[in-house]
Design an enzyme around this catalytic site. Sequence first.
Site, mmCIF file in Angstrom:
data_model
loop_
_atom_site.group_PDB
_atom_site.id
_atom_site.type_symbol
_atom_site.label_atom_id
_atom_site.label_comp_id
_atom_site.label_asym_id
_atom_site.label_seq_id
_atom_site.Cartn_x
_atom_site.Cartn_y
_atom_site.Cartn_z
ATOM 1 N N HIS A 40 0.829 -1.221 0.000
ATOM 2 C CA HIS A 40 0.000 0.000 0.000
ATOM 3 C C HIS A 40 0.859 1.266 0.000
ATOM 4 O O HIS A 40 0.413 2.321 0.435
ATOM 5 C CB HIS A 40 -0.987 0.002 1.182
ATOM 6 C CG HIS A 40 -2.120 -0.957 0.975
ATOM 7 N ND1 HIS A 40 -3.403 -0.548 0.706
ATOM 8 C CD2 HIS A 40 -2.155 -2.312 0.971
ATOM 9 C CE1 HIS A 40 -4.187 -1.623 0.565
ATOM 10 N NE2 HIS A 40 -3.446 -2.700 0.719
ATOM 11 N N THR A 41 2.070 1.150 -0.467
ATOM 12 C CA THR A 41 2.946 2.320 -0.532
ATOM 13 C C THR A 41 2.777 3.071 -1.852
ATOM 14 O O THR A 41 3.138 4.247 -1.937
ATOM 15 C CB THR A 41 4.427 1.898 -0.412
ATOM 16 O OG1 THR A 41 4.644 0.823 -1.337
ATOM 17 C CG2 THR A 41 4.773 1.448 0.987
ATOM 18 N N ASP A 42 2.233 2.389 -2.879
ATOM 19 C CA ASP A 42 2.233 3.033 -4.211
ATOM 20 C C ASP A 42 1.383 4.297 -4.250
ATOM 21 O O ASP A 42 1.845 5.344 -4.672
ATOM 22 C CB ASP A 42 1.873 2.047 -5.339
ATOM 23 C CG ASP A 42 0.561 1.315 -5.183
ATOM 24 O OD1 ASP A 42 -0.110 1.481 -4.143
ATOM 25 O OD2 ASP A 42 0.180 0.573 -6.114
ATOM 26 N N SER A 134 -2.445 -10.077 -9.025
ATOM 27 C CA SER A 134 -2.668 -9.075 -10.054
ATOM 28 C C SER A 134 -3.020 -9.624 -11.426
ATOM 29 O O SER A 134 -2.453 -9.242 -12.449
ATOM 30 C CB SER A 134 -1.436 -8.177 -10.152
ATOM 31 O OG SER A 134 -1.904 -6.906 -10.431
ATOM 32 N N SER A 135 -3.990 -10.506 -11.421
ATOM 33 C CA SER A 135 -4.471 -11.022 -12.705
ATOM 34 C C SER A 135 -5.082 -9.893 -13.528
ATOM 35 O O SER A 135 -5.061 -9.936 -14.755
ATOM 36 C CB SER A 135 -5.500 -12.124 -12.465
ATOM 37 O OG SER A 135 -6.521 -11.652 -11.612
ATOM 38 N N SER A 136 -5.600 -8.871 -12.848
ATOM 39 C CA SER A 136 -6.228 -7.784 -13.611
ATOM 40 C C SER A 136 -5.185 -6.998 -14.397
ATOM 41 O O SER A 136 -5.369 -6.739 -15.583
ATOM 42 C CB SER A 136 -7.037 -6.862 -12.691
ATOM 43 O OG SER A 136 -6.286 -6.538 -11.561
ATOM 44 N N GLU A 168 -8.063 1.046 -15.255
ATOM 45 C CA GLU A 168 -8.565 0.355 -14.059
ATOM 46 C C GLU A 168 -9.191 1.352 -13.080
ATOM 47 O O GLU A 168 -10.171 1.048 -12.407
ATOM 48 C CB GLU A 168 -7.439 -0.453 -13.400
ATOM 49 C CG GLU A 168 -7.968 -1.267 -12.238
ATOM 50 C CD GLU A 168 -7.119 -2.437 -11.799
ATOM 51 O OE1 GLU A 168 -6.258 -2.905 -12.558
ATOM 52 O OE2 GLU A 168 -7.350 -2.900 -10.661
ATOM 53 N N ASP A 181 1.125 -2.669 -9.664
ATOM 54 C CA ASP A 181 0.924 -3.889 -10.463
ATOM 55 C C ASP A 181 1.314 -3.678 -11.923
ATOM 56 O O ASP A 181 2.086 -4.449 -12.502
ATOM 57 C CB ASP A 181 -0.538 -4.341 -10.393
ATOM 58 C CG ASP A 181 -1.027 -4.449 -8.959
ATOM 59 O OD1 ASP A 181 -0.180 -4.549 -8.058
ATOM 60 O OD2 ASP A 181 -2.255 -4.428 -8.740
HETATM 61 C C1 GLA Z 1 -3.123 -3.986 -5.065
HETATM 62 C C2 GLA Z 1 -3.186 -2.689 -5.876
HETATM 63 C C3 GLA Z 1 -1.802 -2.024 -5.922
HETATM 64 C C4 GLA Z 1 -1.202 -1.875 -4.515
HETATM 65 C C5 GLA Z 1 -1.309 -3.185 -3.728
HETATM 66 C C6 GLA Z 1 -0.923 -3.043 -2.291
HETATM 67 O O1 GLA Z 1 -2.355 -4.932 -5.694
HETATM 68 O O2 GLA Z 1 -3.622 -2.940 -7.180
HETATM 69 O O3 GLA Z 1 -1.902 -0.775 -6.561
HETATM 70 O O4 GLA Z 1 -1.776 -0.809 -3.831
HETATM 71 O O5 GLA Z 1 -2.622 -3.716 -3.766
HETATM 72 O O6 GLA Z 1 0.409 -2.760 -2.157
#
Ligand code: GLA
Length: 398
Positions: A40-42, A134-136, A168, A181
Amino acid sequence: MKTQINKRLDELKIKFKEYYGAEPEVAVNSPGRAEIIGNHTDYNLGYALGCAISKSTIGLFKKREDRKIIARTTMAGFESEAIEFSLDKIERDETVKWGNYVRGVARELLTAHEPIGGAEILVDTNFSTSGGMSSSAALELCIAYGLMSLAGQKIESEAMAWRCKKGENSDLVQSPCGFLDQGVIAFAQKDKMVFLDFQEPVKVKLIKADLARHKVSLVVVVDKTVKRILGESGYPARKKSCELACGKLKIKSLRELSGKDFEGKKGVLDLVTRKRVEHIVYENERVLAAVKALAADDMNKFGRLLSESGKSALDLYDLAENTPELRYLMEAAQRLDGVLGARNMGGGFSAIILALVKDEKMKEFEKELKTKYQEKFGEKLEMVKFEVSQGTEVFTNW
Ligand code: GLA
């Protein structure tokens, strides 16, 4: 690896011909990603380290004369439903939701004046879409590279990653993800981890990750019956609370806060917000420390940082809220012999972890974790041992 992809391609080509009555013209391989550390740093403009995994979405593409996009998937339960829309009228569809990712990418490419046209598409994914790998983003980049390649356009990975993220985030998909992702999947290279500094313009560094030399492996462990959709999970609330905290602290992003700043200012935040901010501030520090540990070949330290990240994400950021399977999985894995580190991965609220395990203990690790989890939740776990892999690529020889 290549041979496994080739086998999938051959089978997919046969299906493509059955559906569309002709040979595909373009093939794309687009992997899932592992979030190594940086949780959750992005969207807080901090740091993260990730890599592409060996599991992927493969897409086959063929031009159409008109402006229609027709897409199908081999995914069980969805094979019979083709999604169909015109590039001249792109609207959200409430019934077959995976199609909205395709729509989102197509619309962003058009908005950026990319000369894409109608296409017939078939995709095949060989990893869990339950959340966490992150399949999306893998699907989005697959579609972007495929449509661009059909149109004979040059592919710039960074531009593609941003377009996919925007798609997205848009009203079509309604998922407020950050850049992690799409960034990792677009920039990833074989045997290299991707370090991202999310402050714009985003900076990328590729870091050599020779795990085999250290006789350790990365493995994702997932219970795919615990499903979540990012935009419908606790993710948007976490993001909102970081934004509110920035308002209170009078800063633009949590990236600006060092540990020292946080300790000095935390008194103005309520308890829940304070814990969330604490997670982000120290997670950024952990990412930088992990990059150093990796460069110094210190696998023990690297592993410890992964476990600390996991503890912080669950205790402070509360990512196992209503998901007891996640906490159990992570803590059980951390206790097993031969595990250098284990943590949750991705948005949270799904039962998925990443573990760094000594090769000599991998078999025992898999067996014991499966048994323990089954006793408790009666579900079967899937173990995805993976190589640090290449990001999205268009096949030239196939
Ligand atoms: C998901 C989101 C990313 C990121 C992570 C947590 O994968 O798509 O953007 O925030 O959660 O690090």
